[in-house]
Structures are given as C-alpha cells and as structure tokens.
Motif scaffolding. Structure first.
Motif, PDB file in Angstrom:
ATOM      1  N   VAL A  61     -14.892 -74.550 -24.171  1.00 18.43           N
ATOM      2  CA  VAL A  61     -15.992 -74.060 -23.509  1.00 18.43           C
ATOM      3  C   VAL A  61     -17.327 -74.314 -24.245  1.00 18.43           C
ATOM      4  CG1 VAL A  61     -16.725 -71.550 -23.082  1.00 18.43           C
ATOM      5  CG2 VAL A  61     -14.499 -72.059 -22.607  1.00 18.43           C
ATOM      6  N   ALA A  62     -17.290 -74.086 -25.565  1.00 19.20           N
ATOM      7  CA  ALA A  62     -18.675 -74.338 -26.064  1.00 19.20           C
ATOM      8  C   ALA A  62     -19.230 -75.814 -26.045  1.00 19.20           C
ATOM      9  CB  ALA A  62     -18.494 -74.114 -27.496  1.00 19.20           C
ATOM     10  N   CYS A  63     -18.204 -76.975 -25.962  1.00 23.45           N
ATOM     11  CA  CYS A  63     -18.503 -78.345 -25.951  1.00 23.45           C
ATOM     12  C   CYS A  63     -19.123 -78.563 -24.332  1.00 23.45           C
ATOM     13  CB  CYS A  63     -17.183 -79.174 -26.287  1.00 23.45           C
ATOM     14  SG  CYS A  63     -17.048 -79.124 -27.848  1.00 23.45           S
ATOM     15  N   SER A  64     -18.172 -77.903 -23.415  1.00 22.94           N
ATOM     16  CA  SER A  64     -18.646 -78.048 -22.116  1.00 22.94           C
ATOM     17  C   SER A  64     -19.768 -77.408 -21.740  1.00 22.94           C
ATOM     18  CB  SER A  64     -17.343 -77.378 -21.016  1.00 22.94           C
ATOM     19  OG  SER A  64     -16.250 -78.134 -21.489  1.00 22.94           O
ATOM     20  N   PHE A  65     -20.146 -76.360 -22.286  1.00 27.25           N
ATOM     21  CA  PHE A  65     -21.365 -75.558 -21.876  1.00 27.25           C
ATOM     22  C   PHE A  65     -22.674 -76.504 -22.602  1.00 27.25           C
ATOM     23  CE2 PHE A  65     -24.741 -72.930 -23.548  1.00 27.25           C
ATOM     24  CZ  PHE A  65     -25.405 -72.390 -22.341  1.00 27.25           C
ATOM     25  N   ALA A  66     -22.176 -77.332 -23.808  1.00 24.86           N
ATOM     26  CA  ALA A  66     -23.299 -78.314 -24.309  1.00 24.86           C
ATOM     27  C   ALA A  66     -23.712 -78.966 -23.324  1.00 24.86           C
ATOM     28  CB  ALA A  66     -22.971 -78.793 -25.728  1.00 24.86           C
ATOM     29  N   VAL A  67     -22.550 -80.029 -22.750  1.00 28.13           N
ATOM     30  CA  VAL A  67     -22.692 -80.895 -21.797  1.00 28.13           C
ATOM     31  C   VAL A  67     -23.615 -80.612 -20.781  1.00 28.13           C
ATOM     32  CG1 VAL A  67     -21.613 -82.660 -20.205  1.00 28.13           C
ATOM     33  CG2 VAL A  67     -20.758 -82.094 -22.571  1.00 28.13           C
ATOM     34  N   LEU A  68     -23.221 -79.378 -20.186  1.00 26.74           N
ATOM     35  CA  LEU A  68     -23.766 -78.735 -19.031  1.00 26.74           C
ATOM     36  C   LEU A  68     -25.499 -78.605 -19.145  1.00 26.74           C
ATOM     37  CD1 LEU A  68     -21.196 -76.203 -17.465  1.00 26.74           C
ATOM     38  CD2 LEU A  68     -22.072 -78.228 -16.356  1.00 26.74           C
ATOM     39  N   ALA A  69     -25.479 -78.230 -20.401  1.00 25.02           N
ATOM     40  CA  ALA A  69     -27.086 -77.709 -20.707  1.00 25.02           C
ATOM     41  C   ALA A  69     -27.856 -79.046 -20.681  1.00 25.02           C
ATOM     42  CB  ALA A  69     -26.930 -77.121 -22.164  1.00 25.02           C
ATOM     43  N   VAL A  70     -27.161 -80.195 -21.382  1.00 26.76           N
ATOM     44  CA  VAL A  70     -27.935 -81.458 -21.587  1.00 26.76           C
ATOM     45  C   VAL A  70     -28.111 -82.249 -20.506  1.00 26.76           C
ATOM     46  CG1 VAL A  70     -27.896 -83.620 -22.941  1.00 26.76           C
ATOM     47  CG2 VAL A  70     -27.263 -81.724 -24.170  1.00 26.76           C
ATOM     48  N   THR A  71     -27.237 -82.158 -19.643  1.00 27.00           N
ATOM     49  CA  THR A  71     -27.157 -82.923 -18.378  1.00 27.00           C
ATOM     50  C   THR A  71     -28.101 -82.075 -17.348  1.00 27.00           C
ATOM     51  OG1 THR A  71     -25.089 -81.916 -17.793  1.00 27.00           O
ATOM     52  CG2 THR A  71     -24.895 -84.009 -18.301  1.00 27.00           C
TER      53      THR A  71
END
Length: 310
Positions: free
Chosen positions: A19-29
């Motif tokens: 969840v944390a890693c996916s959220f990071a990708v969502l934030a960056v993209t």
C-alpha cells in the motif's frame, strides 16, 4: 494461550508495504501528469497502479476489519468523510479558482487531441483547446488508401511566418525521411525553443507578434479576441515503401473571419533546397501528373471549427 498466527502478521506487513509503495507511485505519477504534457505511459501507469491500489485497500480492510469497524461509530470519521465528499464535488464543478489551478498544468489531457478511425475510408482528428473552440479534421481517404498498410501522416499548426507552433498528430512509427517537411519544421521549432531556454528568454517563445509567436494560444485563443492572428493547419502524408515524395495539404484559419467549414488544399510536395551557408531548407513544389496514385491517398480533407461565446 493461543499462539499468534505468523502468516496473518506477514500478510498484514506485506499488504501495508505494498500500500505504501503503491501510494508513492500514485503520488509521483500524479505530480508528473500535472507538470508535464500528456503522456499515455505516465497516465496509464497512474491508472493501472490506482486499480492495484484499490485491490490492496480491499485486502487491508479484510486484514483489519475489526479495528476499522470502530470508525463507523467515530464522529471524526464521518466529519472527514463529509469534508472529502464536499471537496470532491467542489473540484468536479471546476469553479474559477479550480480552473486557474488546472491552468498551471502542462497536461492538457488526451481529450485535447484525439485521432480516431471513422469509417473504413475515413480518419477523424479532434483538437479541443477550449470548451468554446473545437476543431475536427475529417480526412476521407482515396482509392490508393489501404487499411492494412496505412500511410504515415502528420498534422501540425504554423504561424504566418511559416514556423511550426504545435504538432497535433505525429506518426506512430515514422520512417526516417518519410515526412521530411513536418520533421524539418518540428526540428526547427525544437532548436528555437531550446535556444530560447538556454538564453533564459522564454518570453521570446510566447511573444505575440504576427510572425514571431510560437505559442498556439496566441492564435487559437488570443488574449485580445478582437485582434486574432491567422494561422495554418497542415497535413503531410506519405505511403510507406513507395519512391514518391510525400504530399502536403494546408488551410489557413482566420478567427477574424470565422468559417465553420474549410477544405484543405493540396499545396505541393517537399523538396530539399539547402541555403548557400549550408543550412537545411525545404520548399514545396507543384504536384504534376507523375504522382498518379499518390494523389489518390486523400480524396478530401474537411476542417470543422465549432466556436461559441462561452
């Protein structure tokens, strides 16, 4: 005493990390999608990770169903939910402040420019720079068109000085030299833009002079609607694996003399004519009968512009 279930703890840990890693990708993209022009790779990654993120949230809820149930009786949780719903509704309405904020984005979205196949012998290109200014280019293909071996095609805008200001449609997989006129115009713009950026003279790019502005907004959506500048829409087309030169079609658009329907004219084929100082140059030459089937790639091209006072 019941032993702790190690598998449950491991599953919760993995879920939380994903969840944390996916959220990071969502934030960056999400940030990249806002600050740069539309990219199907970035937006596609953002959307697909979003679906994965939803699945992870569902798994997270399953893993923590008991503590999460307590939030149903929490006043704070319902207040946060109402605030989120209200903010979502406000942003969807796109009021003045929201539009101003979105105007800072370099991503004008896939709806701005959309290329699609209509009937078997028809291509349709949509360009919507604003809700009150919608362009549609309908190209009816001729007898030489083959759907199983489609031609390369580029669509772009030029100012009165003949300078490229925006590519609307680039070929998916251009062959070197297939569309030389568009390539030459686009490369010239890229060099001018890079030079302006290096000189920190970005105002040069958007300087609203009849032959000096490279900003399409100065022509399509000018700051002074009473004094718009004419511009041109051009199409270059070439059938791959043929020895004939590409053909260029063009139409001039003048918002001071608005017309809803305009046919593009065949204006010539490009030929390289380098300058005495060695600089690359291209000119358009008259198309004669030797082009035979190449002329039949396009039967007609109609530009439609819908304007409103909104």
């Amino acid at each position: 005493m019941k032993k702790p279930d190690i598998s449950v703890g491991l599953r919760r840990t993995l879920t939380s990390l994903l969840v944390a890693c996916s959220f990071a990708v969502l934030a960056v993209t999400g940030v990249l999608a806002f600050v740069q022009p539309f990219s199907i790779q970035i937006v596609g990654l953002h959307a697909l990770i979003g679906f994965f993120f939803i699945a992870l949230i569902g798994l997270h809820v399953v893993n923590n169903i008991r503590p999460l149930k307590k939030y149903l009786y929490s006043r704070s949780a319902w207040i946060v939910l109402m605030i989120t719903a209200g903010l979502t509704y406000y942003l969807l309405q796109q009021s003045g402040p929201v539009k101003t904020l979105l105007g800072l984005s370099a991503n004008l979205g896939p709806a701005l420019e959309r290329f699609e196949l209509g009937k078997e012998d028809e291509m349709v290109f949509h360009y919507t720079p604003a809700s009150h200014y919608k362009m549609r280019l309908t190209v009816k293909m001729g007898d030489s068109y083959r759907a199983d071996d489609p031609p390369h095609i580029a669509i772009w805008l030029e100012n009165q000085g003949g300078f490229h200001i925006k590519t609307l449609q680039a070929p998916d997989s251009p062959v070197v030299g297939s569309l030389p006129y568009w390539s030459f115009k686009r490369d010239g713009w890229q060099k001018a833009k890079k030079q302006a950026e290096e000189d920190a003279g970005l105002d040069i790019i958007s300087e609203a002079t009849p032959n000096g502005s490279f900003d399409p907004a100065d022509y399509i959506l000018p700051a002074d609607p009473e004094n718009p500048m004419p511009y041109k829409l051009l199409v270059e087309i070439n059938q791959p694996n043929q020895q004939k030169a590409s053909l260029v079609y063009s139409v001039e658009i003048d918002n001071s003399d608005p017309r809803s329907f305009q046919l593009l004219d065949l204006v010539g084929f490009p030929k390289r004519e380098d300058q005495p100082d060695g600089r690359e140059a291209w000119a358009l030459y008259y198309v004669d009968e030797t082009f035979n089937s190449a002329v039949d790639l396009i039967d007609c091209a109609l530009l439609t512009i819908e304007r409103s006072n909104d």
